[in-house]
Design a protein around this motif. Structure first.
Motif, PDB file in Angstrom:
ATOM      1  N   VAL A 183       0.820  -1.093   0.211  1.00 25.58           N
ATOM      2  CA  VAL A 183      -0.037  -0.071   0.148  1.00 25.58           C
ATOM      3  C   VAL A 183       0.710   1.335   0.019  1.00 25.58           C
ATOM      4  N   ALA A 184       1.772   1.310   1.025  1.00 23.25           N
ATOM      5  CA  ALA A 184       2.750   2.492   1.079  1.00 23.25           C
ATOM      6  C   ALA A 184       3.738   2.624  -0.410  1.00 23.25           C
ATOM      7  N   GLY A 185       4.189   1.614  -0.934  1.00 25.23           N
ATOM      8  CA  GLY A 185       4.883   1.610  -2.336  1.00 25.23           C
ATOM      9  C   GLY A 185       3.992   2.019  -3.419  1.00 25.23           C
ATOM     10  N   ALA A 186       2.705   1.866  -3.181  1.00 24.58           N
ATOM     11  CA  ALA A 186       1.757   2.312  -4.334  1.00 24.58           C
ATOM     12  C   ALA A 186       1.387   3.545  -4.381  1.00 24.58           C
ATOM     13  N   LEU A 187       1.302   4.282  -2.937  1.00 15.38           N
ATOM     14  CA  LEU A 187       1.106   5.430  -2.895  1.00 15.38           C
ATOM     15  C   LEU A 187       2.387   6.202  -3.293  1.00 15.38           C
ATOM     16  N   TRP A 188       3.412   5.840  -2.931  1.00 12.86           N
ATOM     17  CA  TRP A 188       4.866   6.309  -3.120  1.00 12.86           C
ATOM     18  C   TRP A 188       5.123   6.559  -4.478  1.00 12.86           C
ATOM     19  N   VAL A 189       4.858   5.362  -5.293  1.00 17.51           N
ATOM     20  CA  VAL A 189       5.059   5.215  -6.702  1.00 17.51           C
ATOM     21  C   VAL A 189       4.208   6.135  -7.504  1.00 17.51           C
ATOM     22  N   ARG A 190       2.688   6.021  -6.963  1.00 15.56           N
ATOM     23  CA  ARG A 190       1.968   7.279  -7.667  1.00 15.56           C
ATOM     24  C   ARG A 190       2.337   8.843  -7.366  1.00 15.56           C
ATOM     25  N   TRP A 191       2.757   8.912  -6.109  1.00 14.19           N
ATOM     26  CA  TRP A 191       3.197  10.244  -5.942  1.00 14.19           C
ATOM     27  C   TRP A 191       4.378  10.884  -6.628  1.00 14.19           C
ATOM     28  N   LEU A 193       5.404   9.453  -9.715  1.00 13.15           N
ATOM     29  CA  LEU A 193       4.943   9.480 -11.195  1.00 13.15           C
ATOM     30  C   LEU A 193       4.063  10.511 -11.287  1.00 13.15           C
ATOM     31  N   ARG A 194       3.709  11.647 -10.411  1.00 13.07           N
ATOM     32  CA  ARG A 194       2.855  12.541 -10.876  1.00 13.07           C
ATOM     33  C   ARG A 194       3.063  13.147 -12.237  1.00 13.07           C
ATOM     34  N   PRO A 195       4.493  13.653 -12.042  1.00 11.60           N
ATOM     35  CA  PRO A 195       4.808  14.438 -13.395  1.00 11.60           C
ATOM     36  C   PRO A 195       4.508  13.665 -14.810  1.00 11.60           C
ATOM     37  N   LEU A 196       4.803  12.157 -14.816  1.00 18.26           N
ATOM     38  CA  LEU A 196       4.779  11.626 -15.855  1.00 18.26           C
ATOM     39  C   LEU A 196       3.246  11.540 -16.112  1.00 18.26           C
ATOM     40  N   ARG A 221       1.015  23.261 -21.565  1.00 20.15           N
ATOM     41  CA  ARG A 221       2.167  22.289 -21.428  1.00 20.15           C
ATOM     42  C   ARG A 221       1.956  21.614 -20.057  1.00 20.15           C
ATOM     43  N   ALA A 222       2.636  20.580 -19.834  1.00 19.81           N
ATOM     44  CA  ALA A 222       2.556  19.619 -18.618  1.00 19.81           C
ATOM     45  C   ALA A 222       3.291  20.477 -17.489  1.00 19.81           C
ATOM     46  N   PRO A 223       2.800  20.655 -16.410  1.00 15.81           N
ATOM     47  CA  PRO A 223       3.597  21.431 -15.364  1.00 15.81           C
ATOM     48  C   PRO A 223       4.807  20.871 -15.266  1.00 15.81           C
ATOM     49  N   GLY A 224       5.807  22.011 -14.720  1.00 16.11           N
ATOM     50  CA  GLY A 224       7.342  21.660 -14.641  1.00 16.11           C
ATOM     51  C   GLY A 224       7.430  20.861 -13.599  1.00 16.11           C
ATOM     52  N   SER A 225       8.790  20.108 -13.789  1.00 17.15           N
ATOM     53  CA  SER A 225       9.124  19.002 -12.610  1.00 17.15           C
ATOM     54  C   SER A 225      10.459  19.324 -12.512  1.00 17.15           C
ATOM     55  N   ASP A 226      11.122  18.573 -11.720  1.00 21.97           N
ATOM     56  CA  ASP A 226      12.671  18.719 -11.555  1.00 21.97           C
ATOM     57  C   ASP A 226      13.261  17.976 -12.520  1.00 21.97           C
ATOM     58  N   PRO A 227      13.959  18.892 -13.484  1.00 23.42           N
ATOM     59  CA  PRO A 227      14.832  18.674 -14.685  1.00 23.42           C
ATOM     60  C   PRO A 227      15.634  17.509 -14.313  1.00 23.42           C
ATOM     61  N   ARG A 228      16.312  17.212 -12.939  1.00 25.18           N
ATOM     62  CA  ARG A 228      17.407  16.377 -12.826  1.00 25.18           C
ATOM     63  C   ARG A 228      16.732  15.172 -12.675  1.00 25.18           C
ATOM     64  N   SER A 229      15.533  14.764 -12.702  1.00 28.09           N
ATOM     65  CA  SER A 229      15.160  13.443 -12.493  1.00 28.09           C
ATOM     66  C   SER A 229      14.600  12.973 -13.870  1.00 28.09           C
ATOM     67  N   GLU A 230      14.503  11.455 -13.995  1.00 25.54           N
ATOM     68  CA  GLU A 230      14.177  11.166 -15.427  1.00 25.54           C
ATOM     69  C   GLU A 230      12.883  11.570 -15.926  1.00 25.54           C
ATOM     70  N   VAL A 231      11.999  11.516 -15.029  1.00 25.14           N
ATOM     71  CA  VAL A 231      10.703  11.963 -15.477  1.00 25.14           C
ATOM     72  C   VAL A 231      10.584  13.343 -15.702  1.00 25.14           C
ATOM     73  N   GLY A 232      11.325  14.253 -15.016  1.00 21.44           N
ATOM     74  CA  GLY A 232      11.430  15.540 -15.337  1.00 21.44           C
ATOM     75  C   GLY A 232      11.932  15.838 -16.585  1.00 21.44           C
ATOM     76  N   ARG A 233      13.074  15.019 -17.022  1.00 18.70           N
ATOM     77  CA  ARG A 233      13.562  15.116 -18.461  1.00 18.70           C
ATOM     78  C   ARG A 233      12.763  14.846 -19.528  1.00 18.70           C
ATOM     79  N   VAL A 234      11.953  13.646 -19.500  1.00 18.82           N
ATOM     80  CA  VAL A 234      10.781  13.326 -20.094  1.00 18.82           C
ATOM     81  C   VAL A 234       9.839  14.480 -20.405  1.00 18.82           C
ATOM     82  N   ALA A 235       9.543  15.029 -19.228  1.00  9.38           N
ATOM     83  CA  ALA A 235       8.397  16.167 -19.322  1.00  9.38           C
ATOM     84  C   ALA A 235       8.977  17.295 -20.164  1.00  9.38           C
TER      85      ALA A 235
END
Length: 479
Positions: A183-191, A193-196, A221-235
């Protein structure tokens, strides 16, 4: 992705928990068994040796199996087992009962138990056996002074109980840990991956936009996210791609608008000079004086080509207006009557073809522009007449299917060439390139007008073609 990441986390934790649990169980079992072996070493053969002096039957068996004998039970734990073997026979066997004193409880071993005890090697090491009357025991065999073997044993039930309890506790604790972690892992992963998710939502909205033509307004456009992360680079890359796409679509729309404006203006401006040329040619042909045959022929060609050019200009002007979204009339139209007139005109223009008409008993009514719909049927029939040889059977059918009026034009001619089919409804597409000199066959605008008019009426037009069978199908919303 969320499900796979969460499942992977839970699986890794489950493997880790299983490894820890198995290691703990084996370690505890080994530790307690070692303690049990040490107790056996400390007890030695004193207890089974004391049974030798109890009463015995001539056969070597205890005189009273259900009674008690006396033995040396000092420093012996409850449940301690002792047996004396001569050869493969058990002469005495007893266990220390609960309580104090020298009384012991005799045991009547079965033949299987005697065989098990006889098989225990007298090597000074403990071995695990299972006795029918007593259960699991850890036994130690020691050679006696009279050529006999003295067996001392301690029950393994406390060890088994402790190990089973540890297994139960470990399974319960690890199970709860897996559930909480899942349960905690699902919530953490969901949080995490919000930028994705925002990128996916933006991509979904873009995929639902009509990008093929017209002005396109891309979503924010999709809201900005941390450009240092993989998801941020994809966004970030996705936002830059949307910017390039938006610029390209804007430039394409501007180019299309300029082209439409040019086509409309040019067609409108050409109508007058083309009509003037045609009028002057026809007027020259009406001159009463003698005219050389070559001049007459030239004037006739001028009149014919100017008429053809006039039709082409009208078609281009119609396409430009349809592209610009000019509203059409929205009145009830008897499609049956239009098809009847179109077939009658086609018979007159192509007497060498066999025209077959299939109409329903009731009129088929649609809502639209009667003049443009008449042009659709006329162009389809002209296309069948021009691109098939004389003697071809052309079948025109009209029916109402549900909430749709379906018009079909089928011929048994040679069919549309395969390389032409993908773009048959595009402008200036000609099935016979050899007629590019204008000797016939049209300018390649007829079917493009059909497609544009049908689309303006919220309908569809399709082609199915092969050797000996070509069918154009037009579907229009029925009134």
């Amino acid at each position: 992705m969320r499900a796979r990441l969460t499942a992977g986390l839970v699986v890794l934790l489950a493997v880790s928990c299983a490894a820890v649990g198995v290691a703990a169980v084996y370690e505890l079992d080994g530790f307690l068994t070692g303690r049990l072996d040490q107790q056996l070493q400390d007890a030695g053969p004193r207890f089974p040796a004391s049974l030798e002096h109890g009463s015995a039957m001539p056969s070597g068996k205890p005189s009273d199996h259900d009674g008690d004998e006396h033995g040396d039970t000092r420093r012996q734990a409850t449940g301690t087992f002792g047996a004396r073997l001569v050869g493969d026979d058990v002469t005495n066997a007893a266990v220390v009962p609960p309580g104090s004193g020298t009384a012991v409880r005799n045991v009547d071993p079965t033949a299987h138990d005697e065989a098990v005890l006889a098989a225990v090697p007298a090597d000074g090491r403990a071995h695990t056996v299972r006795l029918s009357a007593l259960g699991g025991y850890r036994v130690l065999a020691t050679p006696g002074k009279d050529g006999d073997v003295l067996v001392t044993g301690l029950p393994t039930e406390p060890v088994d109980a402790a190990v089973h309890r540890l297994e139960l506790v470990a399974a319960l604790v690890f199970g709860v840990a897996l559930v909480v972690t899942g349960v905690a892992g699902a919530l953490w992963v969901r949080w995490s991956l919000r930028p994705l998710n925002r990128v996916a939502e933006t991509a979904t909205r873009v995929s639902e936009l009509p990008l093929a033509s017209g002005e396109v307004a891309l979503p924010p456009r999709a809201p900005g996210s941390d450009p240092r992360s993989e998801v941020g680079r994809v966004a970030g890359a996705f936002d830059r791609m949307l910017g390039h796409v938006e610029d390209a679509l804007t430039k394409r729309h501007a180019s299309e608008e300029r082209l439409r404006t040019f086509a409309a203006d040019a067609s409108h401006e050409l109508r007058t000079p083309v009509a003037s040329v045609r009028g002057h040619a026809e007027l020259a042909l009406l001159h009463p004086g003698p005219v050389p045959p070559k001049v007459t022929r030239a004037l006739e060609r001028i009149a014919a080509e100017s008429a053809r050019m006039g039709e082409m200009v009208d078609d281009l002007l119609l396409l430009a207006r349809l592209d610009a979204g000019r509203p059409l009339e929205r009145l009830p139209v008897d499609l049956t009557h239009l098809v009847l007139d179109a077939v009658a005109d086609a018979r007159a223009a192509g007497p060498g073809h066999r025209w077959v008409l299939e109409l329903p008993e009731e009129p088929v009514i649609v809502t639209g522009d009667a003049h443009r719909l008449q042009q659709v049927s006329a162009n389809l029939l002209a296309n069948a007449r021009v691109h098939t040889p004389a003697g071809t059977r052309v079948t025109v059918s009209l029916e109402r299917v549900g909430k749709e009026a379906v018009l079909k034009v089928h011929d048994d001619g040679p069919g549309v060439p395969e390389e032409v089919r993908p773009g048959v409804f595009e402008r200036f597409t000609r099935a016979d390139r050899r007629r590019a000199d204008g000797s016939g066959g049209g300018a390649g605008l007829g079917l493009s007008i059909v497609a544009a008019v049908v689309e303006a009426h919220d309908g569809t037009v399709t082609l199915e073609s092969g050797p000996g069978a070509t069918t154009f199908t037009v579907g229009l919303p029925a009134a």
